[in-house]
Design a protein around this motif. Structure first.
Motif, PDB file in Angstrom:
ATOM      1  N   THR A  64       0.114  -2.999  18.337  1.00 13.32           N
ATOM      2  CA  THR A  64      -0.858  -1.929  18.473  1.00 13.32           C
ATOM      3  C   THR A  64      -0.148  -0.588  18.678  1.00 13.32           C
ATOM      4  O   THR A  64       0.776  -0.481  19.480  1.00 13.32           O
ATOM      5  N   SER A  94       3.168   1.553  13.085  1.00 14.80           N
ATOM      6  CA  SER A  94       2.909   2.102  11.756  1.00 14.80           C
ATOM      7  C   SER A  94       3.429   1.187  10.661  1.00 14.80           C
ATOM      8  O   SER A  94       4.397   0.434  10.853  1.00 14.80           O
ATOM      9  N   ARG A 149      -5.898   8.550  11.015  1.00 14.17           N
ATOM     10  CA  ARG A 149      -4.828   7.580  11.265  1.00 14.17           C
ATOM     11  C   ARG A 149      -4.115   7.167   9.981  1.00 14.17           C
ATOM     12  O   ARG A 149      -2.908   6.938   9.987  1.00 14.17           O
ATOM     13  N   MET A 205      -0.131   4.063   7.346  1.00 15.10           N
ATOM     14  CA  MET A 205      -1.021   3.641   8.413  1.00 15.10           C
ATOM     15  C   MET A 205      -0.345   3.870   9.756  1.00 15.10           C
ATOM     16  O   MET A 205       0.687   3.262  10.043  1.00 15.10           O
ATOM     17  N   LEU A 261      -1.992   1.977  14.545  1.00 18.75           N
ATOM     18  CA  LEU A 261      -2.695   0.764  14.137  1.00 18.75           C
ATOM     19  C   LEU A 261      -3.356   0.058  15.313  1.00 18.75           C
ATOM     20  O   LEU A 261      -2.832   0.050  16.429  1.00 18.75           O
ATOM     21  N   ASP A 273      -7.552  -3.419  12.561  1.00 22.18           N
ATOM     22  CA  ASP A 273      -7.023  -3.107  11.240  1.00 22.18           C
ATOM     23  C   ASP A 273      -6.444  -4.343  10.561  1.00 22.18           C
ATOM     24  O   ASP A 273      -6.090  -4.293   9.382  1.00 22.18           O
ATOM     25  N   VAL A 291      -1.975  -6.787  13.122  1.00 25.72           N
ATOM     26  CA  VAL A 291      -1.698  -5.927  14.269  1.00 25.72           C
ATOM     27  C   VAL A 291      -1.957  -6.721  15.535  1.00 25.72           C
ATOM     28  O   VAL A 291      -3.083  -7.150  15.786  1.00 25.72           O
TER      29      VAL A 291
END
Length: 118
Positions: A14, A17, A67, A83, A86, A90, A116
């Protein structure tokens, strides 16, 4: 015929990227743009982001605005999805798609998994 191949998926914590890539190939590539979609287990496939080849116009789902960033490299027929920040929600199989006009998708990749962890 057009073929799409995604790459760049993986496992991230969490707040981390990832950058996804999608390369379009075939005898010709005259689609209007590219889109990213995702599908989690037990969920409907949902729109994530899209970009037009000619004008570079971008569109994002509300859930990823601020994001995620979609971009393209036209000479390489490649689109990217950066991304950031995250979240566990996701987590999904991410697909790229292309089509002849806005909102119409004819060609689809096989997907790349993004997970994630919390």
């Amino acid at each position: 015929q057009v073929q799409l191949v995604e790459s760049g998926g993986g496992l991230v914590q969490t707040g981390g990227s990832l950058r996804l890539s999608c390369v379009a190939s075939g005898r010709t590539f005259r689609t209007s743009g590219m889109g990213w979609f995702r599908q989690a287990p037990g969920k409907e496939r949902e729109f994530v982001a899209s970009i037009s080849w000619s004008g570079g116009n971008t569109y994002y789902a509300d859930s990823v605005k601020g994001r995620f960033t979609i971009s393209s490299d036209n000479p390489k027929n490649t689109v990217y999805l950066q991304m950031n920040s995250l979240k566990p929600e996701d987590t999904a199989l991410y697909y790229c798609a292309a089509g002849p006009s806005a909102g119409v998708y004819t060609y689809w990749g096989r997907g790349t998994q993004v997970t994630v962890s919390s």
